[in-house]
Design an enzyme around this catalytic site. Structure first.
Site, PDB file in Angstrom:
ATOM      1  N   ASP A   1       0.860  -1.188   0.000  1.00 34.99           N
ATOM      2  CA  ASP A   1       0.000   0.000   0.000  1.00 34.99           C
ATOM      3  C   ASP A   1       0.898   1.240   0.000  1.00 34.99           C
ATOM      4  O   ASP A   1       1.618   1.500   0.981  1.00 34.99           O
ATOM      5  CB  ASP A   1      -0.876  -0.060   1.270  1.00 34.99           C
ATOM      6  CG  ASP A   1      -1.887   1.065   1.344  1.00 34.99           C
ATOM      7  OD1 ASP A   1      -1.654   2.127   0.725  1.00 34.99           O
ATOM      8  OD2 ASP A   1      -2.901   0.898   2.046  1.00 34.99           O
ATOM      9  N   HIS A   2       0.834   1.992  -1.079  1.00 33.33           N
ATOM     10  CA  HIS A   2       1.757   3.115  -1.230  1.00 33.33           C
ATOM     11  C   HIS A   2       1.466   4.256  -0.250  1.00 33.33           C
ATOM     12  O   HIS A   2       2.268   5.165  -0.097  1.00 33.33           O
ATOM     13  CB  HIS A   2       1.722   3.638  -2.682  1.00 33.33           C
ATOM     14  CG  HIS A   2       3.034   4.198  -3.152  1.00 33.33           C
ATOM     15  ND1 HIS A   2       3.967   4.759  -2.312  1.00 33.33           N
ATOM     16  CD2 HIS A   2       3.585   4.252  -4.396  1.00 33.33           C
ATOM     17  CE1 HIS A   2       5.009   5.165  -3.007  1.00 33.33           C
ATOM     18  NE2 HIS A   2       4.805   4.857  -4.273  1.00 33.33           N
TER      19      HIS A   2
END
Ligand code: CAO
Length: 558
Positions: free
Chosen positions: A530-531
């Site tokens: 998850d950036h």
């Protein structure tokens, strides 16, 4: 004209100040005795309050959102005059009489008239926990099992959820302790006194950490910290992720008993309905709206509008409506329940999480040789060590070095909750679809124990026997397609986790050792992250570290 009577909230046990979540009648309505007037909800139960008299509603005295307790006036009623006229069309409650019936005696009532829960029966150290007084209800269905053998539970922690057509309630543990065995499963019918679990009760266990120990942040209560998480399949359904901390999320959509009944009558699958009520609760109007849309041929996956709305107004165009039969013969195959549940979750996770996937190769030549040797040595033990067990152990070591990968975004979106426990989920392919059982406390288990547990959970998954508790509390997931094939893929993150490792089939490849090409066994790894939580450099470091552990497993000990 009948007598004016005040209809009040009856004995609802220890509950006080419970919220009115539905008002089912209005001034002018004719009501029968026992007809539901309002629905109230606490954090453990929702129940409908029936009318003590037949008659016509003169005035409402409560509204949505009000807090009520025993004795609160719900409405004024012009009672029908004759006793016969006052009789409801349906048979009176089991307790009979015209007294207001306790719709759902709260299961965790500590005392009071008719509300003393049966004392747990000690068997040496062990306690058999039984269903306490749940009012007039008999043979109510177990719709969720929230714990599993080996779990530590605190006093009052919910063990199972039961549901009748009037109420759904969680049955709490009367004591802290260790769950030894489950005595019920989903779908069983229980009544007061039915055994639920065997518990090794522990006086001091009140101090035990809850199954998901409090993180060093202000964590929500236990039911929320062993969260919805894991299964793609058995996760929150069509509800905003992680922002609703109340329910021990399982497969059940958030709706009151009357709405569930209404949906059942119309044949509506509530998992496909988006809730517009507070905290995503599904209302009768939502069900009606869903049916209207379906009749108009416009039914669409619930997740699309929800995810779109929650993602900040993503403009999702309508799903194409195509009559495929115009182009050739077709066959309609119903989706399994797991698929119906997992679809909206996958769609939500895919749309709402900015995914990036890094690929890496791990040289597992020595590890595979070690695994084969171990299995030869232990042929007779019946435990087969798989690559998955080593991967779980190596991932725990990498998660400890890079704690952001073992975290979740706080519900408010302004913090990262790092978890100081390592519960690793693994995707298991079953005839009915994908589920993600969880190996709890993988950091404290050895390779053999993990191998044994993954095999047992995978078998349970294939037999459709996983309990909700088997799929909760995961902090990181692994999806291994190694037994099937493939090179690399992009696994979808299992919210509210923030990363997932995809593993494909290892193959022998020529690797340059500085002087020559040598045959090495290479395992392809694909890490989706998850950036919002992790950046590319950390992900590359995580992957490289993981590959180094797999290349030389002794490093796991460091
Ligand atoms: N490379 C090469 N061979 C591998 C391997 C790998 N990475 N991983 C497993 N294998 C081999 C095993 O050694 C085993 O071989 P033998 O039968 O000769 O001993 C064979 O493949 C079968 O392994 P398995 O898949 O049954 O066992 P596992 O412990 O590796 O996996 C489980 C268990 C539950 C993860 C697996 O059965 C499964 O369901 N995988 C699918 C997961 C999935 O669908 N993911 C997709 C999610 S996205 O939609």
């Amino acid at each position: 004209m009948g007598n004016l009577v005040e209809v009040k909230v009856p004995d609802i046990g220890d509950f006080k100040d419970v919220e009115v979540i539905e008002v089912l009648v209005k001034a002018g309505d004719a009501v029968a005795r026992e007809q539901s007037l309002i629905t109230v909800e606490s954090d453990k139960a929702s129940m409908e309050i029936p009318s003590s008299h037949a008659g016509r509603v003169k005035a409402m005295r409560v509204k949505l959102g009000d807090k009520v307790s025993e004795g609160s006036v719900i409405l004024e009623l012009e009672a029908a005059e004759s006793g016969a006229a006052a009789n409801p069309p349906q048979p009176p409650s089991a307790k009979g009489g015209s007294e207001p019936r306790q719709v759902a005696s709260p299961p965790f009532e500590k005392g009071g008239p008719g509300g003393i829960p049966p004392a747990p029966r000690p068997t040496g150290e062990a306690l058999q926990v039984t269903v306490p007084d749940i009012g007039d209800f008999k043979d109510v269905e177990v719709i969720e099992v929230l714990v599993r053998p080996g779990d530590r539970v605190n006093k009052d922690q919910s063990l199972i959820t039961v549901e009748s057509d009037k109420a759904s309630m969680e049955i709490p543990s009367p004591a802290a302790g260790l769950v030894q065995s489950l005595l019920v499963k989903i779908g069983d019918k229980v009544s007061q006194g039915s055994p639920i679990v065997m518990l090794a009760a522990n006086e001091a266990a009140a101090a035990l950490p809850s199954p998901a120990p409090a993180a060093p942040v202000s964590a929500p209560p236990a039911a929320t910290t062993s969260p919805p998480s894991t299964a793609y399949a058995v996760d929150m359904v069509a509800r905003p992720a992680a922002v609703e901390p109340r329910q021990p999320e399982g497969a059940m959509p958030h709706a009151s008993p009357s709405v569930r009944k209404f949906a059942r009558e119309l044949g509506v699958d509530l998992t496909q309905v988006a809730g517009s009520g507070p905290k995503g609760r599904i209302t009768q109007d939502d069900v009606r709206e869903h049916v209207k849309r379906a009749l108009a041929g416009g039914a669409r996956p619930a997740a699309a509008p929800v995810a779109g709305a929650a993602a900040g107004g993503l403009n999702v165009i309508p799903w194409p409506q195509v009559d495929f039969a115009k182009f050739g013969p077709v066959e309609r195959v119903e989706m399994s329940r797991i698929k119906k549940l997992s679809g909206p979750n996958l769609a939500r996770n895919w749309v709402m999480i900015p995914h990036v996937t890094n690929h890496e190769d791990a040289d597992i030549t020595e590890l595979e040789a070690f695994r084969v040797q171990l299995n030869k040595e232990n042929e007779k033990s019946g435990v087969k060590v798989t690559m998955l067990a080593f991967l779980i152990k190596a991932c725990v070591a990498a998660l400890k070095k890079f704690p952001d990968f073992n975290s979740s975004i706080a519900p408010e979106g302004d913090a990262i909750i790092r978890k100081n426990y390592w519960h690793v989920g693994f995707a298991a392919d079953t005839p009915n679809g994908l589920v993600v059982p969880v190996i709890r406390d993988a950091d404290r288990k050895g390779i053999f124990e993990i191998a044994q547990e993954t095999a047992a959970l995978a078998a349970k998954a294939r037999d459709g026997k996983l309990a909700i508790g088997d799929m909760q509390g995961g902090t990181f997931s692994i999806s291994s397609l190694g037994g099937i094939g493939g090179t690399y893929f992009t696994p979808i993150i299992n919210a509210p986790e923030v990363a997932i490792l995809g593993v494909c089939r290892s193959t022998t490849r020529p690797v340059w050792d500085g002087k020559q090409f040598v045959p090495r066994l290479i395992l392809p790894l694909s890490l989706s992250w998850d950036h919002r939580v992790v950046d590319g450099a950390s992900a590359a470091r995580f992957n490289a570290y993981l590959a180094s552990l797999l290349a030389d497993f002794r490093r796991v000990l460091l």
